[in-house]
Scaffold this motif. Structure first.
Motif, PDB file in Angstrom:
ATOM      1  N   ASP A   1       8.391  -1.509  -4.276  1.00 40.45           N
ATOM      2  CA  ASP A   1       9.209  -2.321  -3.586  1.00 40.45           C
ATOM      3  C   ASP A   1      10.469  -1.700  -3.224  1.00 40.45           C
ATOM      4  O   ASP A   1      11.006  -2.321  -2.177  1.00 40.45           O
ATOM      5  CB  ASP A   1       9.736  -3.539  -4.348  1.00 40.45           C
ATOM      6  CG  ASP A   1       8.537  -4.205  -5.129  1.00 40.45           C
ATOM      7  OD1 ASP A   1       7.514  -4.697  -4.257  1.00 40.45           O
ATOM      8  OD2 ASP A   1       8.185  -4.191  -6.211  1.00 40.45           O
TER       9      ASP A   1
ATOM     10  N   ARG B   1       9.591  -0.383  -8.458  1.00 42.56           N
ATOM     11  CA  ARG B   1       8.720  -1.662  -8.660  1.00 42.56           C
ATOM     12  C   ARG B   1       9.672  -2.961  -9.124  1.00 42.56           C
ATOM     13  O   ARG B   1       9.925  -2.786 -10.239  1.00 42.56           O
ATOM     14  CB  ARG B   1       7.360  -1.803  -9.384  1.00 42.56           C
ATOM     15  CG  ARG B   1       6.253  -0.891  -8.760  1.00 42.56           C
ATOM     16  CD  ARG B   1       5.471  -1.273  -7.839  1.00 42.56           C
ATOM     17  NE  ARG B   1       4.682  -1.840  -8.664  1.00 42.56           N
ATOM     18  CZ  ARG B   1       3.458  -2.796  -8.027  1.00 42.56           C
ATOM     19  NH1 ARG B   1       3.418  -2.825  -6.849  1.00 42.56           N
ATOM     20  NH2 ARG B   1       2.763  -3.690  -8.777  1.00 42.56           N
TER      21      ARG B   1
ATOM     22  N   ASN C   1      -0.034   0.639  -6.623  1.00 42.41           N
ATOM     23  CA  ASN C   1       1.332   0.514  -7.008  1.00 42.41           C
ATOM     24  C   ASN C   1       2.415   0.759  -6.030  1.00 42.41           C
ATOM     25  O   ASN C   1       3.173   1.596  -6.170  1.00 42.41           O
ATOM     26  CB  ASN C   1       1.318   1.282  -8.247  1.00 42.41           C
ATOM     27  CG  ASN C   1       0.450   1.154  -9.217  1.00 42.41           C
ATOM     28  OD1 ASN C   1       0.286  -0.122 -10.040  1.00 42.41           O
ATOM     29  ND2 ASN C   1      -0.376   1.913  -9.892  1.00 42.41           N
TER      30      ASN C   1
ATOM     31  N   GLU D   1      -1.129  -3.064  -3.665  1.00 42.84           N
ATOM     32  CA  GLU D   1      -1.287  -3.627  -5.220  1.00 42.84           C
ATOM     33  C   GLU D   1      -1.997  -2.534  -6.033  1.00 42.84           C
ATOM     34  O   GLU D   1      -1.688  -2.281  -7.433  1.00 42.84           O
ATOM     35  CB  GLU D   1      -1.895  -4.995  -5.348  1.00 42.84           C
ATOM     36  CG  GLU D   1      -1.510  -5.544  -7.038  1.00 42.84           C
ATOM     37  CD  GLU D   1      -0.097  -5.786  -7.240  1.00 42.84           C
ATOM     38  OE1 GLU D   1       0.491  -5.337  -8.552  1.00 42.84           O
ATOM     39  OE2 GLU D   1       0.625  -6.083  -6.301  1.00 42.84           O
TER      40      GLU D   1
END
Length: 756
Positions: A56, A209, A53, A50
């Protein structure tokens, strides 16, 4: 008064009290240690991802992405942030070392945590270097590094040291299992400096993300960019997948072997508290006769269990945190694998209630054990505890019974009379065997895997990785110059999942293949070969559909067999079969017998990797695993000693009158000692016969649950069986000898008159 009695009773049964506290501490400590480990990994890596960054999704294109492509991705509903990314391996000039050079254009996705030096500035020059690589190589802020990529070289100043979630497990590729910070690290560079070095902007990757599911993300990207591209989720990336794998492995380990410790400790506690309560029956009757109420007596004896539970769990918590701290610290076992921002120990939420439940359970056991002794009048309670009368067993009715030696008959009757104690001894011995066979067998299995990998599969000296811009013609000419075999690797969709398609030209035998039984496998030009993890997709002779990313065509191929994959979940075919069906491929690596230093520079070479370096990384992994094995074996031996000694002492106390009778009848201490030891040996033999196959099954389960990605075949060497048996029998004989020695100090008058 009762407080003084509690202290006197605790001293009288000090061996039992101490052994129960140790067992509870071992059970709770091992259980907590393994569970704190995986929870800490989950919390620490999650916080690191986190903070940096972590993306995903990643989208790949060999031709690169334009600014318009990025804007199209940013316009997709559900995309929170996206950045074009340049990420390649570059060599350090004149050394057998390399770096992954990463540039995140928008610096909103795939960032780093600067730990010293200058803060990140998108317009500045220089590199932010991996702190671990810098420390391992004596590089500091202000030093310069000369890098080579694609035949060109450039020199950069180190302006800062950093950590990165993207490179939390810093390996050159999936073939390197463990990081080696002396030879490989990472560096971040700004977009401005990248364009200055290359002369143009080139970003073959977009990192995203988003909370969208992968299927939906693939569809939306294809719609936004007008073509099908390879999309990978974070769970398919090495750092994230490695962290998740460690968490899942920790959860599995925490639910198997530590639970076994805990159960054995609890079961032994049940048996021991019942025996102590039985031994205290006369004392309980005396207290009743003196006018103490049942409630007062219950509270007094229940406090024994409360004390043992509280002391044992308190020591167990300290032991658990100690074990977790050894594993989870920057200079410890996991420090060699992970490069984290923080190393915090976190206990899973279910552990505190479980610890409280253990204390309550042990207290309840004490309560129930004493409550049974309070039934009836004080006169009833004053009568000593006597084992229940037994009828003749089936064994005693056999004609051969009277031909057996006295010691054999005496031991058999005792085992059958005290079934719970005998059962607990069997469980303790079997548990000891399971832990030893499972732990040592895992080491054997990994060693056998590495032997197959190093001796049967990998026969090259150097793997030469090629740049994405390398044309097949150039790559094939280089392979001829290096007298090497080659590999073309790409991503394809198979049965709804992304797997690697690996096209090999392996005529020189520098890279080989084995089947599920570790026999050499010769690839033919008549179909594809699925790795063992894909056996359920199709049977030999059936056809499957491969959908390569970046093209719209689908290819129907025949399954010719199965093979053991080194690392990746993959489909393998020969170059001849690939050309026959017309599937596109790009040569990505060359395997050669030449040393890395003897291979000249070339614009298409992206990096070089020694086979020995890769095997060394596996050896580092095995070293970490061997520490875990040593902990398990030591804990198993301690468990065996504590359980068997505790039960042996209780057996001695229960049979003190019988042993005194034997002494009166003329039996010598040595003869009685042999009787006691022989019973231990019998139960150890039976427990070992139960524990050996159970240990093999546990090992098979652990290999399947913990290391399925390596397609391990369970292998247990003869030394493992020998060591497990010798340690288990050694523990049993040692405990039997310690208990037998007590017979010399038996008070025959007290033992014989205690029942009057």
């Amino acid at each position: 008064m009762l407080t003084r009695k509690l202290l006197r009773t605790a001293w009288k049964y000090r061996a039992q009290f101490l052994s129960m506290i140790v067992m509870v501490a071992l059970g709770v400590g091992i259980f907590l240690g393994f569970n704190i480990e995986w929870k800490s990994i989950e919390a620490d890596t999650g916080a690191f991802f986190e903070a940096t960054n972590y993306a995903d999704y990643r989208v790949y294109s060999e031709t690169g992405f334009s600014a318009d492509d990025l804007n199209a991705v940013l316009d997709i509903p559900g995309v929170d942030a996206a950045s074009r990314v340049f990420s390649v391996n570059v060599d350090i000039a004149g050394e057998k070392k390399a770096l992954n050079l990463t540039v995140s254009e928008n610096y909103t996705v795939t960032t780093m945590a600067v730990v010293s030096g200058a803060a990140y500035d998108p317009d500045s020059a220089g590199l932010w270097l991996s702190r671990k690589f810098a420390e391992a190589n004596g590089v500091g802020v202000g030093d310069t590094i000369e890098l080579t990529y694609g035949g060109a070289s450039f020199t950069e100043e180190v302006v800062g040291l950093a950590k990165s979630g993207e490179h939390m497990i810093c390996v050159a590729d999936a073939n390197q299992l463990m990081p080696d910070h002396t030879t490989f690290g990472f560096a971040f560079m700004t977009p401005a400096e990248l364009e200055k070095v290359l002369g143009f902007a080139f970003y073959p990757q977009i990192n995203i993300r988003s909370a969208l599911e992968k299927d939906e993300m693939e569809q939306r990207i294809a719609g936004a960019l007008g073509r099908t591209l390879l999309v990978t989720s974070k769970s398919e990336q090495y750092s994230y997948a490695g962290a998740q794998s460690e968490v899942e492995e920790g959860q599995t380990m925490g639910s198997v072997l530590p639970v076994l410790f805990l159960l054995i400790a609890m079961l032994t506690m049940v048996t021991t508290m019942h025996r102590i309560a039985a031994s205290e029956k006369t004392q309980i009757g005396t207290l009743k006769a003196l006018g103490f109420r049942d409630r007062k007596i219950l509270a007094h004896y229940t406090s024994y269990g409360l004390f043992i539970g509280a002391a044992g769990t308190a020591l167990g918590v300290l032991l658990g945190y100690g074990i977790a701290a050894i594993i989870m610290n920057e200079n410890g076992m996991m420090g060699a694998y992970f490069d984290l921002l923080e190393w915090k120990l976190v206990m899973p939420g279910f552990c505190p209630p479980l610890i409280a439940a253990i204390v309550l359970f042990l207290t309840l056991i004490s309560y129930l054990s004493v409550k049974a002794m309070l039934r009836g009048t004080a006169a009833d309670a004053l009568r000593p505890y006597t084992p229940k009368a037994m009828k003749k067993s089936v064994l005693e009715k056999l004609p051969l019974w009277h031909r057996l030696r006295f010691g054999t008959r005496w031991n058999l009757r005792d085992i059958l009379r005290h079934k719970s104690r005998s059962a607990m001894t069997l469980i303790g011995v079997a548990g000891c065997m399971v832990l030893m066979v499972g732990g040592l067998g895992m080491s054997d299995t990994m060693k056998a895997y590495l032997d197959v990998l190093g001796e049967d599969i990998l026969h090259y000296t150097t793997r030469v990785n090629l740049s994405e811009s390398a044309a097949n013609g150039e790559a094939l000419r280089l392979a001829e110059e290096l007298d090497g075999d080659w590999l073309a690797s790409s991503g394809v969709s198979l049965a709804g999942k992304t797997v690697a398609l690996e096209v090999y030209s392996a005529d020189r035998g520098l890279i080989r293949f084995v089947d599920g039984s570790n026999r050499l496998l010769s690839l033919g030009d008549d179909g594809v070969y699925l790795c063992q993890r894909l056996r359920d997709v199709a049977s030999v002779g059936e056809t499957i559909i491969l959908s390569p990313y970046g093209v719209e065509e689908q290819y129907e191929v025949k399954v010719a067999g199965y093979y053991r994959s080194v690392i990746t979940e993959s489909v393998v075919m020969t170059a001849g079969y690939a050309e026959k069906i017309g599937i596109p491929y790009r040569v990505s690596a060359i395997f050669t017998d030449k040393a890395a230093g003897d291979i000249g520079a070339s614009p298409i070479i992206a990096g070089k990797q020694d086979k020995q370096g890769m095997m060394d990384s596996y050896d580092s992994f095995v070293g970490i695993m061997n520490v875990m094995v040593a902990v398990l074996v030591a804990a198993a031996a301690a468990l065996g000693v504590v359980v068997l000694y505790n039960l042996g002492v209780m057996s001695y106390l229960e049979r003190s009158r019988e042993l005194a009778t034997l002494k009166v009848l003329g039996f010598r201490d040595r003869q009685i000692g042999r009787l006691l030891i022989s019973q231990n040996v019998w139960l150890t033999v039976i427990g070992a016969l139960i524990g050996l196959p159970a240990g093999v099954w546990v090992l098979w389960y652990l290999c399947k649950a913990l290391a399925s990605e390596y397609e391990l075949a369970v292998c247990i060497g003869v030394p493992t069986y020998v060591i497990s048996l010798l340690l288990t029998f050694g523990v049993s004989l040692f405990v039997g000898w310690m208990v037998a020695r007590k017979n010399r100090r038996i008070d025959m008058v007290e033992a014989l008159k205690g029942a009057e």
